[in-house]
Write a protein that holds these residues in place. Structure first.
Motif, PDB file in Angstrom:
ATOM      1  N   TYR A 135       0.818  -1.206   0.000  1.00 33.69           N
ATOM      2  CA  TYR A 135       0.000   0.000   0.000  1.00 33.69           C
ATOM      3  C   TYR A 135       0.856   1.263   0.000  1.00 33.69           C
ATOM      4  O   TYR A 135       1.900   1.328   0.662  1.00 33.69           O
ATOM      5  CB  TYR A 135      -0.912   0.024   1.227  1.00 33.69           C
ATOM      6  N   THR A 136       0.407   2.270  -0.736  1.00 29.96           N
ATOM      7  CA  THR A 136       1.042   3.583  -0.738  1.00 29.96           C
ATOM      8  C   THR A 136      -0.052   4.651  -0.738  1.00 29.96           C
ATOM      9  O   THR A 136      -1.192   4.390  -1.124  1.00 29.96           O
ATOM     10  CB  THR A 136       1.939   3.794  -1.974  1.00 29.96           C
ATOM     11  N   GLU A 137       0.311   5.847  -0.314  1.00 32.59           N
ATOM     12  CA  GLU A 137      -0.597   6.987  -0.362  1.00 32.59           C
ATOM     13  C   GLU A 137       0.208   8.261  -0.560  1.00 32.59           C
ATOM     14  O   GLU A 137       1.437   8.244  -0.563  1.00 32.59           O
ATOM     15  CB  GLU A 137      -1.437   7.095   0.902  1.00 32.59           C
ATOM     16  N   SER A 138      -0.492   9.384  -0.743  1.00 31.21           N
ATOM     17  CA  SER A 138       0.190  10.658  -0.954  1.00 31.21           C
ATOM     18  C   SER A 138      -0.700  11.807  -0.504  1.00 31.21           C
ATOM     19  O   SER A 138      -1.930  11.684  -0.430  1.00 31.21           O
ATOM     20  CB  SER A 138       0.546  10.847  -2.433  1.00 31.21           C
ATOM     21  N   LEU A 139      -0.045  12.917  -0.165  1.00 34.17           N
ATOM     22  CA  LEU A 139      -0.716  14.179   0.115  1.00 34.17           C
ATOM     23  C   LEU A 139       0.135  15.294  -0.462  1.00 34.17           C
ATOM     24  O   LEU A 139       1.360  15.153  -0.579  1.00 34.17           O
ATOM     25  CB  LEU A 139      -0.862  14.406   1.624  1.00 34.17           C
ATOM     26  N   THR A 140      -0.512  16.403  -0.819  1.00 31.35           N
ATOM     27  CA  THR A 140       0.274  17.582  -1.150  1.00 31.35           C
ATOM     28  C   THR A 140       0.878  18.124   0.146  1.00 31.35           C
ATOM     29  O   THR A 140       0.428  17.792   1.247  1.00 31.35           O
ATOM     30  CB  THR A 140      -0.589  18.671  -1.799  1.00 31.35           C
ATOM     31  N   SER A 163      -5.083  -5.027  13.277  1.00 30.97           N
ATOM     32  CA  SER A 163      -6.118  -5.103  12.251  1.00 30.97           C
ATOM     33  C   SER A 163      -6.591  -3.733  11.798  1.00 30.97           C
ATOM     34  O   SER A 163      -7.154  -3.588  10.709  1.00 30.97           O
ATOM     35  CB  SER A 163      -7.299  -5.931  12.743  1.00 30.97           C
ATOM     36  N   HIS A 164      -6.363  -2.706  12.608  1.00 33.15           N
ATOM     37  CA  HIS A 164      -6.713  -1.339  12.235  1.00 33.15           C
ATOM     38  C   HIS A 164      -5.509  -0.561  11.718  1.00 33.15           C
ATOM     39  O   HIS A 164      -5.570   0.669  11.585  1.00 33.15           O
ATOM     40  CB  HIS A 164      -7.334  -0.600  13.425  1.00 33.15           C
ATOM     41  N   GLY A 165      -4.403  -1.261  11.438  1.00 31.52           N
ATOM     42  CA  GLY A 165      -3.247  -0.595  10.850  1.00 31.52           C
ATOM     43  C   GLY A 165      -2.143  -0.273  11.815  1.00 31.52           C
ATOM     44  O   GLY A 165      -1.249   0.513  11.499  1.00 31.52           O
ATOM     45  N   GLY A 166      -2.184  -0.847  13.016  1.00 32.04           N
ATOM     46  CA  GLY A 166      -1.193  -0.547  14.032  1.00 32.04           C
ATOM     47  C   GLY A 166       0.128  -1.270  13.850  1.00 32.04           C
ATOM     48  O   GLY A 166       0.242  -2.170  13.021  1.00 32.04           O
ATOM     49  N   PRO A 167       1.115  -0.805  14.591  1.00 36.66           N
ATOM     50  CA  PRO A 167       0.982   0.105  15.734  1.00 36.66           C
ATOM     51  C   PRO A 167       0.899   1.586  15.373  1.00 36.66           C
ATOM     52  O   PRO A 167       0.593   2.406  16.233  1.00 36.66           O
ATOM     53  CB  PRO A 167       2.255  -0.162  16.545  1.00 36.66           C
ATOM     54  N   VAL A 168       1.169   1.940  14.106  1.00 35.35           N
ATOM     55  CA  VAL A 168       1.130   3.346  13.691  1.00 35.35           C
ATOM     56  C   VAL A 168       0.450   3.431  12.329  1.00 35.35           C
ATOM     57  O   VAL A 168       0.798   2.683  11.406  1.00 35.35           O
ATOM     58  CB  VAL A 168       2.541   3.954  13.607  1.00 35.35           C
ATOM     59  N   ARG A 169      -0.496   4.341  12.197  1.00 28.57           N
ATOM     60  CA  ARG A 169      -1.164   4.557  10.930  1.00 28.57           C
ATOM     61  C   ARG A 169      -1.281   6.049  10.668  1.00 28.57           C
ATOM     62  O   ARG A 169      -1.113   6.871  11.572  1.00 28.57           O
ATOM     63  CB  ARG A 169      -2.544   3.922  10.908  1.00 28.57           C
ATOM     64  N   LEU A 170      -1.577   6.391   9.453  1.00 30.62           N
ATOM     65  CA  LEU A 170      -1.879   7.772   9.106  1.00 30.62           C
ATOM     66  C   LEU A 170      -3.356   8.021   9.359  1.00 30.62           C
ATOM     67  O   LEU A 170      -4.183   7.121   9.202  1.00 30.62           O
ATOM     68  CB  LEU A 170      -1.550   8.012   7.636  1.00 30.62           C
ATOM     69  N   TYR A 171      -3.696   9.250   9.768  1.00 27.57           N
ATOM     70  CA  TYR A 171      -5.097   9.636   9.895  1.00 27.57           C
ATOM     71  C   TYR A 171      -5.282  11.007   9.282  1.00 27.57           C
ATOM     72  O   TYR A 171      -4.722  12.005   9.752  1.00 27.57           O
ATOM     73  CB  TYR A 171      -5.540   9.655  11.358  1.00 27.57           C
ATOM     74  N   VAL A 172      -6.060  11.063   8.194  1.00 28.78           N
ATOM     75  CA  VAL A 172      -6.346  12.301   7.468  1.00 28.78           C
ATOM     76  C   VAL A 172      -7.834  12.584   7.659  1.00 28.78           C
ATOM     77  O   VAL A 172      -8.685  12.081   6.932  1.00 28.78           O
ATOM     78  CB  VAL A 172      -5.990  12.162   5.969  1.00 28.78           C
ATOM     79  N   ALA A 173      -8.153  13.389   8.655  1.00 25.64           N
ATOM     80  CA  ALA A 173      -9.530  13.531   9.123  1.00 25.64           C
ATOM     81  C   ALA A 173     -10.531  13.976   8.054  1.00 25.64           C
ATOM     82  O   ALA A 173     -11.637  13.434   7.998  1.00 25.64           O
ATOM     83  CB  ALA A 173      -9.568  14.487  10.312  1.00 25.64           C
ATOM     84  N   PRO A 174     -10.214  14.965   7.190  1.00 22.95           N
ATOM     85  CA  PRO A 174     -11.242  15.463   6.284  1.00 22.95           C
ATOM     86  C   PRO A 174     -11.369  14.689   4.973  1.00 22.95           C
ATOM     87  O   PRO A 174     -12.168  15.062   4.121  1.00 22.95           O
ATOM     88  CB  PRO A 174     -10.789  16.893   6.009  1.00 22.95           C
ATOM     89  N   MET A 175     -10.605  13.606   4.823  1.00 23.76           N
ATOM     90  CA  MET A 175     -10.637  12.860   3.563  1.00 23.76           C
ATOM     91  C   MET A 175     -11.175  11.446   3.769  1.00 23.76           C
ATOM     92  O   MET A 175     -11.211  10.946   4.902  1.00 23.76           O
ATOM     93  CB  MET A 175      -9.230  12.793   2.952  1.00 23.76           C
ATOM     94  N   TYR A 176     -11.604  10.824   2.668  1.00 26.13           N
ATOM     95  CA  TYR A 176     -12.062   9.449   2.744  1.00 26.13           C
ATOM     96  C   TYR A 176     -10.965   8.563   3.320  1.00 26.13           C
ATOM     97  O   TYR A 176      -9.773   8.822   3.160  1.00 26.13           O
ATOM     98  CB  TYR A 176     -12.505   8.957   1.370  1.00 26.13           C
ATOM     99  N   SER A 180      -5.996   7.412   4.805  1.00 31.72           N
ATOM    100  CA  SER A 180      -5.401   7.176   6.131  1.00 31.72           C
ATOM    101  C   SER A 180      -4.684   5.826   6.132  1.00 31.72           C
ATOM    102  O   SER A 180      -5.192   4.835   6.668  1.00 31.72           O
ATOM    103  CB  SER A 180      -6.489   7.220   7.211  1.00 31.72           C
ATOM    104  N   ALA A 181      -3.524   5.803   5.518  1.00 28.60           N
ATOM    105  CA  ALA A 181      -2.798   4.558   5.281  1.00 28.60           C
ATOM    106  C   ALA A 181      -2.527   3.788   6.567  1.00 28.60           C
ATOM    107  O   ALA A 181      -2.082   4.351   7.569  1.00 28.60           O
ATOM    108  CB  ALA A 181      -1.485   4.858   4.562  1.00 28.60           C
ATOM    109  N   LYS A 182      -2.786   2.487   6.521  1.00 25.24           N
ATOM    110  CA  LYS A 182      -2.508   1.608   7.654  1.00 25.24           C
ATOM    111  C   LYS A 182      -1.067   1.100   7.590  1.00 25.24           C
ATOM    112  O   LYS A 182      -0.419   1.139   6.561  1.00 25.24           O
ATOM    113  CB  LYS A 182      -3.472   0.422   7.648  1.00 25.24           C
ATOM    114  N   TRP A 183      -0.590   0.608   8.753  1.00 25.52           N
ATOM    115  CA  TRP A 183       0.739  -0.010   8.865  1.00 25.52           C
ATOM    116  C   TRP A 183       1.834   0.916   8.310  1.00 25.52           C
ATOM    117  O   TRP A 183       2.721   0.502   7.557  1.00 25.52           O
ATOM    118  CB  TRP A 183       0.760  -1.360   8.157  1.00 25.52           C
ATOM    119  N   LEU A 184       1.772   2.176   8.711  1.00 25.00           N
ATOM    120  CA  LEU A 184       2.668   3.199   8.182  1.00 25.00           C
ATOM    121  C   LEU A 184       4.125   2.904   8.546  1.00 25.00           C
ATOM    122  O   LEU A 184       4.454   2.648   9.702  1.00 25.00           O
ATOM    123  CB  LEU A 184       2.264   4.557   8.748  1.00 25.00           C
ATOM    124  N   SER A 185       5.009   2.966   7.538  1.00 24.36           N
ATOM    125  CA  SER A 185       6.429   2.709   7.791  1.00 24.36           C
ATOM    126  C   SER A 185       7.351   3.733   7.132  1.00 24.36           C
ATOM    127  O   SER A 185       8.526   3.789   7.483  1.00 24.36           O
ATOM    128  CB  SER A 185       6.819   1.311   7.304  1.00 24.36           C
TER     129      SER A 185
END
Length: 221
Positions: A135-140, A163-176, A180-185
């Motif tokens: 998985y990958t994601e991006s933001l400006t 199962s919710h992407g831990g121990p660290v995930r991204l959370y982008v509140a105003p977007m779908y 909010s990428a899970k398992w952020l590394s």
């Protein structure tokens, strides 16, 4: 009847946690994705685009910050926990239609991590990678510096579960929620926006709730 009702109240939290654990474990091993159609007790679905995801904890979790920065950094889980934490409560809105209202998230503002790394002139975007290997994601850069974008360590006032992407995930509140990428590394500062996993498959890169992907959902903020 009163006894059965009282027993139900007492056992419900344990049954819910058991269901969540079962669905989370099943989704890790489900190549069909059908388990993602089942909600857990909190209304969330389990989505993974990888056939399996390794589990990470304090002993082996690492978050790298690199790219167009003056001070590339690698954070352990303990180091992230020691940074100032921000808590916010927002609805979670999935692009497939389901919503979980009033969900607390807590973590480090992404802008703080970017400031600590020293973003170089010419940097325009952020690329996120995940330890599922897929998985990958991006933001400006402007989006990434919003105060409602977190590197989240807690969800629903407890550590983010695997199962919710831990121990660290991204959370982008105003977007779908796919933003909010899970398992952020990995957090890489780049010169341009690089579409993420679902965006390469037709989803909007700018995923504002109610103003993208052909949907008119009520905004989450």
């Amino acid at each position: 009847m009163l006894g059965l009702g009282a027993a139900g109240v007492v056992t419900a939290p344990y049954l819910q946690r058991g269901l969540e654990a079962f669905l989370g474990a099943a989704s890790d091993r489900d190549p069909t994705g059908l388990t993602g159609l089942l909600p857990n007790g909190g209304g969330f679905r389990y989505y993974s685009v990888a056939t399996s995801v390794p589990r990470k904890g304090p002993e082996n979790y690492r978050l790298t910050v690199d790219g167009l920065v003056d001070r590339p950094t690698t954070y352990t889980l303990d180091a992230l926990r020691k940074l100032p934490q921000t808590r916010m409560v927002r609805d979670v809105q999935c692009v497939t239609g389901w919503r979980v209202p009033d969900t607390p998230f807590e973590g480090v503002r992404l802008s703080r991590i970017l400031d600590a790394a020293g973003v170089r002139p010419g940097a325009k975007a952020i690329r996120f990678t995940c330890f599922d290997g897929t998985y990958t994601e991006s933001l400006t850069m402007e989006q990434a510096r919003r105060p409602d974008v977190l590197v989240a360590l807690k969800m629903q006032d407890k550590p983010v579960e695997h199962s919710h992407g831990g121990p660290v995930r991204l959370y982008v509140a105003p977007m779908y929620f796919y933003k909010s990428a899970k398992w952020l590394s990995g957090i890489s500062v780049t010169s341009d926006v690089r579409p993420g996993y679902w965006e390469e498959r037709g989803y909007d890169v700018d995923a504002w709730v109610g103003r993208s992907n052909g949907r008119t959902d009520t905004p989450t903020v």
